[in-house]
Design a protein around this motif. Structure first.
Motif, PDB file in Angstrom:
ATOM      1  N   MET A 174     -24.577  52.704 -63.890  1.00 35.13           N
ATOM      2  CA  MET A 174     -25.624  52.259 -62.990  1.00 35.13           C
ATOM      3  C   MET A 174     -25.726  53.279 -61.850  1.00 35.13           C
ATOM      4  N   SER A 175     -26.943  53.564 -61.448  1.00 35.77           N
ATOM      5  CA  SER A 175     -27.143  54.562 -60.399  1.00 35.77           C
ATOM      6  C   SER A 175     -26.732  54.002 -59.043  1.00 35.77           C
ATOM      7  N   THR A 176     -26.555  54.897 -58.103  1.00 37.10           N
ATOM      8  CA  THR A 176     -26.159  54.500 -56.748  1.00 37.10           C
ATOM      9  C   THR A 176     -27.232  53.637 -56.105  1.00 37.10           C
ATOM     10  N   MET A 177     -28.488  53.960 -56.385  1.00 35.70           N
ATOM     11  CA  MET A 177     -29.596  53.188 -55.822  1.00 35.70           C
ATOM     12  C   MET A 177     -29.570  51.747 -56.352  1.00 35.70           C
ATOM     13  N   MET A 178     -29.335  51.581 -57.639  1.00 40.45           N
ATOM     14  CA  MET A 178     -29.278  50.236 -58.223  1.00 40.45           C
ATOM     15  C   MET A 178     -28.097  49.443 -57.671  1.00 40.45           C
TER      16      MET A 178
END
Length: 65
Positions: A1-5
């Motif tokens: 999962m990305s940092t933004m998510m």
């Protein structure tokens, strides 16, 4: 999962039980709307296909005076 998510999940607290209940309510509302529209379409189609009552068909345009 990305940092933004990950950040959005943390800020929005999307794993809370409230969102599970809200999703279930949305699913129920959509299913009810689909059912109601199906009933409306069935009524419209049947009223277009089925003939009028036999008493009304035999009268014609004359009025009884």
């Amino acid at each position: 999962m990305s940092t933004m998510m990950k950040a959005m999940r943390f800020v929005g607290d999307l794993d809370d039980d409230f969102y599970k209940d809200e999703r279930q309510r949305d699913v129920w509302n959509e299913a009810s709307a689909v059912g109601l529209q199906s009933v409306f379409w069935a009524v419209f189609v049947s009223s277009a296909i089925l003939p009028g009552s036999p008493a009304e068909q035999g009268r014609g345009s004359r009025s009884r005076c």
